[in-house]
Design a protein around this motif. Structure first.
Motif, mmCIF file in Angstrom:
data_model
loop_
_atom_site.group_PDB
_atom_site.id
_atom_site.type_symbol
_atom_site.label_atom_id
_atom_site.label_comp_id
_atom_site.label_asym_id
_atom_site.label_seq_id
_atom_site.Cartn_x
_atom_site.Cartn_y
_atom_site.Cartn_z
ATOM 1 N N ALA A 71 0.828 -1.196 0.000
ATOM 2 C CA ALA A 71 0.000 0.000 0.000
ATOM 3 C C ALA A 71 0.862 1.245 0.000
ATOM 4 N N LEU A 72 1.929 1.187 0.798
ATOM 5 C CA LEU A 72 2.816 2.354 0.852
ATOM 6 C C LEU A 72 3.528 2.560 -0.469
ATOM 7 N N LYS B 5 2.334 1.856 -3.251
ATOM 8 C CA LYS B 5 1.284 2.048 -4.251
ATOM 9 C C LYS B 5 1.214 0.890 -5.220
ATOM 10 N N LYS B 6 1.407 -0.300 -4.687
ATOM 11 C CA LYS B 6 1.304 -1.494 -5.523
ATOM 12 C C LYS B 6 0.205 -2.407 -4.988
ATOM 13 N N PHE B 7 -0.637 -1.858 -4.092
ATOM 14 C CA PHE B 7 -1.613 -2.697 -3.414
ATOM 15 C C PHE B 7 -2.710 -3.152 -4.362
ATOM 16 N N ASP B 8 -2.991 -4.457 -4.268
ATOM 17 C CA ASP B 8 -4.098 -4.994 -5.063
ATOM 18 C C ASP B 8 -4.952 -5.869 -4.153
#
Lengths: 265, 117
Positions: free
Chosen positions: B50-51, B53-56
């Motif tokens: 999440a940090l 910006k790759k969170f899925d």
């Protein structure tokens, strides 16, 4: 912490694909919130269960792994195996009783022998019996704690009751379902009484099969065993002997592990 | 509203876990420990993602459940074979968790720096 990270996730998605809808009609932002929610829910449940296990169950993390686990598993297996064997014994002894009954019914020499075996089994305590009999309950008094020994039920108290019952003609006697046989010793071990190979605590339910009225009368004789127990200033709880139409006394069950010596090997 | 979902989830999960008074038999306690460690690892991995910006969400959810179950399953198989794979899982997940924590810390620190300059 989780919330913070989730927030990071939303911010990113919010910036980039705010209007992008997922296949389930949720925006990616809400979808990730849902994912975090589900994960948090499951994780919370796991943590709580594990906490219960570790703290309230008295099992620490490392003691819950190899040793305790394997010992417990083995114990369960042995217990199951024993239960299985007991069932087998029960079914076989049922068959034996049936065969003996047919042999007796057929008459002749076998019947005589079978009757003898039956009588010996009754004497020996190796077969369960049911029939008319008496029941008497003896228990410790709840008197002072100053002189505890005086207010406990002792081995000789139980022995006197058992002796009286046998003298009065009981065919089978049991204390708390522990059958009294010719070899059964009754002895005090600290606060409990050892009867044969089992340790019993109060209340002691003494059951006997035989001429019920005679047995009850023998126990109730003025100045007899129960009177002595009641009047010896110890405030023991002694019930009136109850005459019952059907008393069930199990057969003597030998200990699984040899308790002493190697004499009967 | 959606922001508070994880918090509510955690609280409800804790509540359910405490309330149902479900006790895992002690011979299975080790598997739950390993599963919990795997879950924790996935959670930290998710935070890191999440940090960065790759969170899925799908990867996260499927990873959470498959990691948890597989870890417990491996520990179980290990106990059947007499190999203490639970220990291996504890070490491996422990290392991963600390790596993830370090990366999260680094990420937050460097980002702060950039912002303040």
């Amino acid at each position: 912490m989780i919330c913070l990270a989730a927030k990071q996730g939303y911010i990113h998605r919010f910036d980039h694909d705010r209007l992008q809808k997922d296949g389930y009609g949720l925006s990616t932002r809400n979808m990730s919130a849902l994912a975090w929610g589900i994960v948090a829910l499951v994780f919370g449940g796991m943590v709580a269960v594990q906490y219960h296990n570790a703290v309230l169950g008295g099992v620490a993390f490392w003691s819950s792994s190899p040793d305790v686990a394997s010992v417990e598993t083995r114990l369960r297996a042995v217990e199951m195996y024993n239960a299985n064997l007991r069932q087998q014994i029960a079914s076989y002894s049922k068959k034996v009783t049936l065969l003996q009954a047919t042999a007796i019914a057929r008459g002749g020499m076998t019947a005589v022998l079978e009757r003898k075996i039956h009588a010996m089994n009754v004497l020996n305590g190796t077969m369960p019996l049911s029939g008319p009999g008496v029941e008497v309950i003896i228990s410790d008094s709840k008197m002072s704690k100053l002189d505890r020994a005086a207010f406990l039920t002792h081995d000789w108290d139980l022995r006197s009751v058992i002796n009286e019952l046998f003298v009065a003609g009981a065919d089978a006697v049991a204390i708390n379902n522990a059958r009294i046989t010719a070899q059964t010793g009754v002895f005090c071990i600290g606060p409990v009484v050892r009867v044969g190979s089992v340790r019993l605590g109060p209340p002691f339910v003494v059951k006997a099969i035989g001429p019920a009225n005679v047995l009850a009368a023998a126990l109730k004789i003025p100045g007899g065993v129960l009177d002595v127990l009641k009047s010896s200033n110890r405030e023991l709880f002694v019930s009136q002997p109850k005459v019952l139409k059907r008393v069930l006394i199990p057969s003597y069950s030998p200990p699984l592990v040899a308790t002493q010596g190697g004499i009967n090997q | 509203m959606y922001l508070l979902l994880p918090v509510f989830g955690l609280l409800i999960g804790l509540f359910i876990g405490f309330d149902v008074n479900f006790k895992v038999p002690s011979q299975y306690g080790a598997y739950l420990s390993v599963a919990m460690l795997a879950a924790l690892d996935t959670i930290f991995g998710g935070m890191k993602a999440a940090l960065q910006k790759k969170f899925d969400a799908r990867t996260f959810l499927s990873g959470f459940f498959s990691n948890t179950l597989l870890a417990a399953l491996f520990a179980f198989v290990g106990s059947l074979l007499g190999v203490d794979l639970a220990l291996a899982a504890v070490v491996a997940f422990g290392v991963r968790i600390f790596n993830n924590l370090a990366e999260i810390r680094h990420f937050i620190l460097t980002r702060r720096k950039i912002q303040s300059h």
